[in-house]
Scaffold this motif. Structure first.
Motif, PDB file in Angstrom:
ATOM      1  N   UNK A 105       0.859  -1.185   0.000  1.00 19.34           N
ATOM      2  CA  UNK A 105       0.000   0.000   0.000  1.00 19.34           C
ATOM      3  C   UNK A 105       0.895   1.234   0.000  1.00 19.34           C
ATOM      4  N   UNK A 106       0.647   2.098  -0.986  1.00 25.95           N
ATOM      5  CA  UNK A 106       1.421   3.335  -1.110  1.00 25.95           C
ATOM      6  C   UNK A 106       0.502   4.512  -0.812  1.00 25.95           C
ATOM      7  N   UNK A 107       1.002   5.461  -0.065  1.00 24.11           N
ATOM      8  CA  UNK A 107       0.204   6.635   0.306  1.00 24.11           C
ATOM      9  C   UNK A 107       0.703   7.841  -0.489  1.00 24.11           C
ATOM     10  N   UNK A 108      -0.250   8.550  -1.108  1.00 24.32           N
ATOM     11  CA  UNK A 108       0.059   9.770  -1.848  1.00 24.32           C
ATOM     12  C   UNK A 108      -0.569  10.931  -1.089  1.00 24.32           C
ATOM     13  N   UNK A 109       0.272  11.855  -0.670  1.00 27.68           N
ATOM     14  CA  UNK A 109      -0.192  13.004   0.102  1.00 27.68           C
ATOM     15  C   UNK A 109      -0.235  14.215  -0.827  1.00 27.68           C
ATOM     16  N   UNK A 110      -1.428  14.768  -1.002  1.00 26.74           N
ATOM     17  CA  UNK A 110      -1.581  15.987  -1.799  1.00 26.74           C
ATOM     18  C   UNK A 110      -1.968  17.117  -0.861  1.00 26.74           C
ATOM     19  N   UNK A 111      -2.147  18.289  -1.413  1.00 27.88           N
ATOM     20  CA  UNK A 111      -2.480  19.449  -0.594  1.00 27.88           C
ATOM     21  C   UNK A 111      -3.822  19.292   0.108  1.00 27.88           C
ATOM     22  N   UNK A 112      -4.765  18.620  -0.549  1.00 26.85           N
ATOM     23  CA  UNK A 112      -6.105  18.547   0.021  1.00 26.85           C
ATOM     24  C   UNK A 112      -6.447  17.216   0.693  1.00 26.85           C
ATOM     25  N   UNK A 140      -5.150  12.740   1.594  1.00 25.20           N
ATOM     26  CA  UNK A 140      -4.247  11.585   1.543  1.00 25.20           C
ATOM     27  C   UNK A 140      -5.000  10.447   0.856  1.00 25.20           C
ATOM     28  N   UNK A 141      -4.352   9.830  -0.125  1.00 23.44           N
ATOM     29  CA  UNK A 141      -4.990   8.737  -0.851  1.00 23.44           C
ATOM     30  C   UNK A 141      -4.084   7.517  -0.774  1.00 23.44           C
ATOM     31  N   UNK A 142      -4.682   6.354  -0.502  1.00 25.58           N
ATOM     32  CA  UNK A 142      -3.918   5.114  -0.427  1.00 25.58           C
ATOM     33  C   UNK A 142      -4.141   4.286  -1.684  1.00 25.58           C
ATOM     34  N   UNK A 143      -3.050   3.825  -2.269  1.00 23.88           N
ATOM     35  CA  UNK A 143      -3.093   2.985  -3.476  1.00 23.88           C
ATOM     36  C   UNK A 143      -2.532   1.619  -3.112  1.00 23.88           C
ATOM     37  N   UNK A 144      -3.361   0.567  -3.249  1.00 22.96           N
ATOM     38  CA  UNK A 144      -2.885  -0.786  -3.001  1.00 22.96           C
ATOM     39  C   UNK A 144      -2.566  -1.412  -4.360  1.00 22.96           C
ATOM     40  N   UNK A 145      -1.327  -1.865  -4.508  1.00 20.23           N
ATOM     41  CA  UNK A 145      -0.887  -2.460  -5.781  1.00 20.23           C
ATOM     42  C   UNK A 145      -1.469  -3.859  -5.900  1.00 20.23           C
ATOM     43  N   UNK A 146      -2.283  -4.066  -6.933  1.00 19.34           N
ATOM     44  CA  UNK A 146      -2.964  -5.338  -7.142  1.00 19.34           C
ATOM     45  C   UNK A 146      -2.205  -6.210  -8.149  1.00 19.34           C
ATOM     46  N   UNK A 147      -1.746  -5.586  -9.244  1.00 18.59           N
ATOM     47  CA  UNK A 147      -1.097  -6.348 -10.309  1.00 18.59           C
ATOM     48  C   UNK A 147      -0.056  -5.488 -11.010  1.00 18.59           C
ATOM     49  N   UNK A 148       1.037  -6.106 -11.413  1.00 16.90           N
ATOM     50  CA  UNK A 148       2.087  -5.420 -12.167  1.00 16.90           C
ATOM     51  C   UNK A 148       2.326  -6.197 -13.461  1.00 16.90           C
ATOM     52  N   UNK A 149       2.242  -5.492 -14.578  1.00 18.63           N
ATOM     53  CA  UNK A 149       2.464  -6.135 -15.887  1.00 18.63           C
ATOM     54  C   UNK A 149       3.661  -5.535 -16.559  1.00 18.63           C
TER      55      UNK A 149
END
Length: 166
Positions: A148-155, A157-166
């Protein structure tokens, strides 16, 4: 008549991102050839034609044509330099990590979304092609499936869970 000079902006002298696909490299090469073989000779002929009209101090058309020719020459120089420094993104062996050129499927807010991570010169957010320098691209690079990667923007915080890599 004096031609107005525009002040250079904040991002005027940023170096272009050298990472690109082979398709983008070939596209830039074709564009460079078109500039050299079509645009430059036309602009040079126009400058020559207008120079024959006489007095340069009162010839606004000559000044504008000369400026266009300078612009074309600068674009040729910039493109040649960009192509010299180009680093071609090639699909390599699957390492299980998100790399440049990877197609990554992530889960964000309960929805799956797929991104292709490329260099800055090829981004198209509407087609889900993102830059390695974007906040999301930067966060995902080096990640592996399940992480799980967290992206912090000005407004937010969004979490992105990596499901698949091609």
């Amino acid at each position: 008549m004096q031609v107005p000079v525009r002040k250079p902006g904040k991002y005027t002298h940023l170096k272009p991102d050298p990472h690109m696909t082979e398709d983008k490299f070939n596209e830039l090469k074709a564009k460079l050839e078109r500039l050299k073989k079509v645009s430059h000779p036309r602009a040079a002929a126009e400058v020559k034609r207008l120079a024959e009209m006489g007095d340069f101090s009162d010839n606004a058309a000559y000044s504008m044509a000369k400026g266009r020719l300078r612009g074309i020459n600068q674009r040729v120089i910039d493109m040649e330099e960009h192509l010299k420094q180009a680093v071609i993104i090639k699909p390599g062996p699957k390492t299980g990590l998100v790399e440049l050129g990877s197609k990554v499927t992530v889960e964000v807010n309960g929805k799956e979304k797929t991104f292709l991570i490329l260099g800055s010169s090829e981004t198209d957010p509407f087609s889900d092609v993102i830059s390695r320098n974007s906040p999301v691209g930067r966060a995902l690079l080096g990640g592996s499936v399940g992480e799980v990667k967290r992206v912090i923007t000005a407004s937010k915080n969004v979490e992105y869970k990596i499901v698949r890599i091609e």
